[in-house]
Design a protein around this motif. Structure first.
Motif, PDB file in Angstrom:
ATOM      1  N   PHE A  51     -21.963  21.522  17.798  1.00 24.79           N
ATOM      2  CA  PHE A  51     -22.358  20.448  16.897  1.00 24.79           C
ATOM      3  C   PHE A  51     -21.081  19.888  16.268  1.00 24.79           C
ATOM      4  N   ASP A  52     -20.713  18.700  16.702  1.00 24.90           N
ATOM      5  CA  ASP A  52     -19.509  17.958  16.326  1.00 24.90           C
ATOM      6  C   ASP A  52     -18.280  18.432  17.100  1.00 24.90           C
ATOM      7  N   LEU A  53     -17.361  17.476  17.246  1.00 22.21           N
ATOM      8  CA  LEU A  53     -16.160  17.675  18.058  1.00 22.21           C
ATOM      9  C   LEU A  53     -14.914  17.371  17.241  1.00 22.21           C
ATOM     10  N   GLY A  54     -14.724  18.101  16.168  1.00 19.93           N
ATOM     11  CA  GLY A  54     -13.484  17.983  15.414  1.00 19.93           C
ATOM     12  C   GLY A  54     -12.412  18.829  16.071  1.00 19.93           C
ATOM     13  N   ASP A  55     -11.581  19.459  15.280  1.00 19.87           N
ATOM     14  CA  ASP A  55     -10.535  20.336  15.804  1.00 19.87           C
ATOM     15  C   ASP A  55     -11.190  21.562  16.437  1.00 19.87           C
ATOM     16  N   LEU A  56     -10.983  21.735  17.742  1.00 22.41           N
ATOM     17  CA  LEU A  56     -11.594  22.860  18.466  1.00 22.41           C
ATOM     18  C   LEU A  56     -10.590  23.963  18.759  1.00 22.41           C
ATOM     19  N   SER A  57      -9.362  23.863  18.218  1.00 22.03           N
ATOM     20  CA  SER A  57      -8.314  24.822  18.563  1.00 22.03           C
ATOM     21  C   SER A  57      -8.664  26.274  18.227  1.00 22.03           C
ATOM     22  N   PRO A  58      -9.522  26.562  17.220  1.00 18.61           N
ATOM     23  CA  PRO A  58      -9.867  27.964  16.995  1.00 18.61           C
ATOM     24  C   PRO A  58     -10.711  28.578  18.122  1.00 18.61           C
ATOM     25  N   LEU A  59     -11.288  27.738  18.990  1.00 17.49           N
ATOM     26  CA  LEU A  59     -12.111  28.245  20.091  1.00 17.49           C
ATOM     27  C   LEU A  59     -11.229  28.502  21.311  1.00 17.49           C
TER      28      LEU A  59
ATOM     29  N   ASP B  96     -12.558  13.193  12.428  1.00 16.65           N
ATOM     30  CA  ASP B  96     -12.705  14.629  12.198  1.00 16.65           C
ATOM     31  C   ASP B  96     -13.979  15.202  12.807  1.00 16.65           C
ATOM     32  N   HIS B  97     -14.805  14.339  13.404  1.00 17.86           N
ATOM     33  CA  HIS B  97     -16.029  14.784  14.073  1.00 17.86           C
ATOM     34  C   HIS B  97     -15.991  14.535  15.581  1.00 17.86           C
ATOM     35  N   PHE B  98     -14.924  13.878  16.064  1.00 16.80           N
ATOM     36  CA  PHE B  98     -14.934  13.445  17.462  1.00 16.80           C
ATOM     37  C   PHE B  98     -13.600  13.627  18.175  1.00 16.80           C
ATOM     38  N   ALA B  99     -12.529  13.896  17.448  1.00 16.03           N
ATOM     39  CA  ALA B  99     -11.193  13.965  18.059  1.00 16.03           C
ATOM     40  C   ALA B  99     -11.066  15.110  19.054  1.00 16.03           C
ATOM     41  N   GLY B 100     -11.925  16.120  18.946  1.00 12.34           N
ATOM     42  CA  GLY B 100     -11.851  17.266  19.856  1.00 12.34           C
ATOM     43  C   GLY B 100     -12.370  16.992  21.247  1.00 12.34           C
ATOM     44  N   PHE B 101     -12.878  15.777  21.489  1.00 14.19           N
ATOM     45  CA  PHE B 101     -13.386  15.462  22.830  1.00 14.19           C
ATOM     46  C   PHE B 101     -12.327  15.722  23.894  1.00 14.19           C
TER      47      PHE B 101
END
Length: 350
Positions: free
Chosen positions: A46-54, A73-78
């Protein structure tokens, strides 16, 4: 799976309570929720912000992504997700408000894809957007075709339901943040508990036929639907099948599944409150923004965000069981516990 539960024994053939949700980042960082579907070896985002912790392994489990809106902050992780999937046989479905298809198309067109012809895997992105009237517009992007857009026939979502699977469904409602934003509810399907002692009292045995019985219930089959059964005493003349309605009455009990809700970037208006409370009602866990202290509610209103007090109030009105806050304003850095306490106090009051 057979377990002993005094004073009787029961067989549970329902889907286990398999949601394992956790926030991706600290409450002061980009909002995002990762829901591991433990028994299905996949996950929802749910949401695509910073995904680096995954980790890459966690990202590769993702099968469905639900995007509230397209602020950075909700989409940059795409792009992080995209890079992880390149060269792999992977189908990922994205859901969000109007404009999502165009946005993902532009993201994909920003890159040059001539190397993909040499890749073994073929990532496919299926994108669905829903307008305020419930109209679903869909498109697909295939890596093997250099992510060229292919439009799919539009449909209508009933009661905001974006996705229905055997073990869960996801609903969305549109709220106002100056732009359309989606709030989401993830609802586990009902648990069907089969009482072993009652199965045996009918002269039946526990076996694979119970899985078929459960399936027919979840599909909403009629009471007259014949269910093939297995009898304990095979020497006697017995019917090969029994009506679904008879078995439902004699050997089972249905209990509700878990519900998880996710609400971010929400102005505190009457219209938003009505929609949010309806969506999150009776949720087992509510993940909700609590960006400002109530003392700064004018600033929150100007930014069209919730205060911690307002977040807790919505949770209380909806009879939520557990409250988890996120998306704190950086102005409270080092004082996050103040926001959490204020939300909890409003949640528990009255």
């Amino acid at each position: 799976v057979i377990r002993s539960w005094p004073p009787i024994t029961r067989l549970t053939i329902a889907m286990p309570r398999h949601f394992d949700p956790h926030l991706i980042n600290d409450p002061f960082d980009d909002p995002g929720l990762y829901v591991n579907l433990v028994f299905e070896h996949r996950a929802l985002l749910f949401d695509l912000g910073d995904l680096s912790p995954l980790s890459p392994r966690q990202l590769l489990r993702v099968s469905n992504v639900f995007i509230s809106h397209r602020h950075m902050d909700h989409f940059a992780g795409f792009d992080q997700l995209l890079r992880c999937f390149i060269g792999r046989d992977k189908v990922v479905s994205f859901y969000g408000p109007p404009g999502l298809i165009d946005a993902i198309e532009h993201k994909l067109k920003a890159y040059t894809w001539n190397p993909v012809a040499g890749y073994e895997g073929n990532p496919i992105f299926r994108v669905t957007e829903m307008d305020d009237g419930g109209r679903l517009t869909c498109a697909q992007f295939s890596g093997r075709l250099a992510f060229e857009r292919a439009d799919v026939l539009s449909t209508i979502a009933e009661e905001g339901v974006l996705l229905v699977e055997p073990s869960f469904k996801v609903r969305a409602t549109m709220i106002d943040h100056g732009i359309p934003v989606f709030a989401f509810a993830l609802e586990e399907r009902a648990h069907i508990n089969i009482w072993r002692n009652k199965v045996e009292a009918m002269g039946l045995t526990v076996g694979p036929w119970l899985g078929t019985f459960k399936e027919r219930i979840l599909r909403g089959s009629s009471e007259e639907t014949p269910i093939e059964v297995t009898w304990a005493n095979t020497g006697e003349q017995r019917p090969r099948s029994l009506p679904l309605g008879v078995l439902k009455k004699e050997i089972m009990r249905i209990t509700s599944g878990r519900k998880i809700a996710y609400v971010v970037d929400c102005a505190f208006t009457d219209a938003n409150a009505t929609r949010v409370v309806s969506l999150i009602r009776d949720a087992d866990i509510l993940f909700i923004e609590a960006g400002f202290l109530e003392a700064d509610r004018d600033r929150a209103a100007e930014r069209q965000h919730l205060t911690a007090h307002q977040a807790g109030t919505l949770a209380r009105l909806a009879n939520v069981k557990r409250l988890m806050t996120l998306h704190y304003s950086p102005r409270y850095q080092g004082r996050g516990e103040c926001l959490a306490r204020e939300a909890e106090a409003a949640f528990r009051s009255g």
